[in-house]
Design a protein around this motif. Sequence first.
Motif, mmCIF file in Angstrom:
data_model
loop_
_atom_site.group_PDB
_atom_site.id
_atom_site.type_symbol
_atom_site.label_atom_id
_atom_site.label_comp_id
_atom_site.label_asym_id
_atom_site.label_seq_id
_atom_site.Cartn_x
_atom_site.Cartn_y
_atom_site.Cartn_z
ATOM 1 N N LEU A 51 14.640 12.998 -32.045
ATOM 2 C CA LEU A 51 13.439 12.675 -31.027
ATOM 3 C C LEU A 51 13.840 13.483 -29.800
ATOM 4 N N GLU A 52 12.843 14.017 -29.386
ATOM 5 C CA GLU A 52 13.171 14.669 -27.980
ATOM 6 C C GLU A 52 12.825 13.558 -27.008
ATOM 7 N N PHE A 53 11.788 12.758 -27.477
ATOM 8 C CA PHE A 53 11.304 12.011 -26.227
ATOM 9 C C PHE A 53 10.883 10.634 -27.066
ATOM 10 N N TYR A 54 11.046 9.475 -26.530
ATOM 11 C CA TYR A 54 10.569 8.313 -27.144
ATOM 12 C C TYR A 54 10.218 7.075 -25.993
ATOM 13 N N ARG A 55 9.226 6.500 -25.938
ATOM 14 C CA ARG A 55 9.305 5.580 -25.008
ATOM 15 C C ARG A 55 8.259 4.300 -25.695
ATOM 16 N N SER A 56 8.838 3.153 -25.532
ATOM 17 C CA SER A 56 8.008 2.218 -26.308
ATOM 18 C C SER A 56 8.007 1.120 -25.540
ATOM 19 N N ARG A 57 6.918 0.292 -25.719
ATOM 20 C CA ARG A 57 6.472 -1.093 -24.973
ATOM 21 C C ARG A 57 6.368 -1.917 -25.692
ATOM 22 N N LEU A 58 6.494 -3.311 -25.641
ATOM 23 C CA LEU A 58 6.484 -4.433 -26.334
ATOM 24 C C LEU A 58 5.895 -5.544 -25.164
ATOM 25 N N SER A 59 4.929 -5.952 -25.834
ATOM 26 C CA SER A 59 4.054 -7.221 -24.749
ATOM 27 C C SER A 59 3.497 -8.123 -25.693
ATOM 28 N N GLU A 86 23.727 4.060 -35.093
ATOM 29 C CA GLU A 86 23.548 3.260 -34.041
ATOM 30 C C GLU A 86 22.701 3.972 -33.069
ATOM 31 N N ALA A 87 21.700 3.293 -32.512
ATOM 32 C CA ALA A 87 20.886 4.101 -31.523
ATOM 33 C C ALA A 87 21.213 3.346 -30.063
ATOM 34 N N PHE A 88 20.979 4.034 -29.222
ATOM 35 C CA PHE A 88 20.938 3.524 -27.787
ATOM 36 C C PHE A 88 19.744 3.633 -27.097
ATOM 37 N N GLU A 89 19.156 2.706 -26.508
ATOM 38 C CA GLU A 89 18.002 2.597 -25.780
ATOM 39 C C GLU A 89 18.033 2.060 -24.353
ATOM 40 N N ARG A 90 17.291 2.604 -23.428
ATOM 41 C CA ARG A 90 17.604 2.123 -22.114
ATOM 42 C C ARG A 90 16.235 1.339 -21.855
ATOM 43 N N ILE A 91 16.373 0.140 -21.250
ATOM 44 C CA ILE A 91 15.508 -0.739 -20.780
ATOM 45 C C ILE A 91 14.964 -0.432 -19.470
ATOM 46 N N THR A 92 13.737 0.283 -19.477
ATOM 47 C CA THR A 92 13.205 0.996 -17.925
ATOM 48 C C THR A 92 12.338 0.174 -17.050
ATOM 49 N N GLU A 93 11.663 -0.891 -17.707
ATOM 50 C CA GLU A 93 10.861 -1.517 -17.232
ATOM 51 C C GLU A 93 10.881 -2.935 -17.805
ATOM 52 N N ARG A 94 10.837 -4.141 -17.185
ATOM 53 C CA ARG A 94 10.577 -5.359 -17.555
ATOM 54 C C ARG A 94 9.895 -6.301 -16.757
ATOM 55 N N ASP A 95 8.777 -6.964 -17.209
ATOM 56 C CA ASP A 95 8.068 -7.940 -16.355
ATOM 57 C C ASP A 95 7.821 -9.108 -16.920
ATOM 58 N N ASP A 96 8.807 -10.091 -16.910
ATOM 59 C CA ASP A 96 8.542 -11.532 -17.648
ATOM 60 C C ASP A 96 7.202 -11.872 -17.183
ATOM 61 N N ALA A 114 4.459 -10.896 -16.748
ATOM 62 C CA ALA A 114 3.268 -10.116 -17.736
ATOM 63 C C ALA A 114 3.816 -10.215 -19.255
ATOM 64 N N ARG A 115 5.092 -10.587 -19.531
ATOM 65 C CA ARG A 115 5.627 -10.615 -20.800
ATOM 66 C C ARG A 115 5.451 -9.223 -21.509
ATOM 67 N N THR A 116 6.287 -8.388 -20.599
ATOM 68 C CA THR A 116 6.324 -6.974 -21.245
ATOM 69 C C THR A 116 7.618 -6.200 -20.950
ATOM 70 N N TYR A 117 8.042 -5.511 -21.906
ATOM 71 C CA TYR A 117 9.142 -4.573 -21.456
ATOM 72 C C TYR A 117 9.066 -3.004 -22.211
ATOM 73 N N VAL A 118 9.520 -2.159 -21.275
ATOM 74 C CA VAL A 118 9.562 -0.766 -21.808
ATOM 75 C C VAL A 118 10.879 -0.132 -22.220
ATOM 76 N N TYR A 119 11.338 0.571 -23.164
ATOM 77 C CA TYR A 119 12.548 1.000 -23.183
ATOM 78 C C TYR A 119 12.186 2.455 -23.765
ATOM 79 N N GLU A 120 13.277 3.267 -23.451
ATOM 80 C CA GLU A 120 13.370 4.492 -24.045
ATOM 81 C C GLU A 120 14.840 4.914 -24.616
#
Length: 134
Positions: A79-87, A53-63, A65-71
Amino acid sequence: MNVTERVVVSADPDAVWKVAGDAANVADWVPALESSSLDGDLRRAVLAGGGGEAFERITERDDSARTYVYEYESGPLALEFYRSRLSVEPHQQGSEVVWGAEFRAASDEEAGLAEAISGIYRSGLEELASRWPA
């Protein structure tokens, strides 16, 4: 390292966002996930096939603009660092869903991780697009 996958969906961006933007239920359209849930801004994702299982934090969300970012917080990936955006963006054929990540591996397996992440994104986007056949 960066990876980005895209898919054009023959549906209105708001309709696609209703599914893709539901951060708690990504397992509904990402085959690599067995289940997912959201507690506040912390998402728990159980990988299919006993992958942990993985744990990810939603750090930005803009409905609007239909986008969110998670780390990535913790899990089975090195992973040392991972930041993802879905739009979800307007497109002449309906919508374009863009899923990208910037990451740094904790080992020398960065190229392998990039391939795995791209595969997860690609299969998820294909599954998402299949909900609105052209």
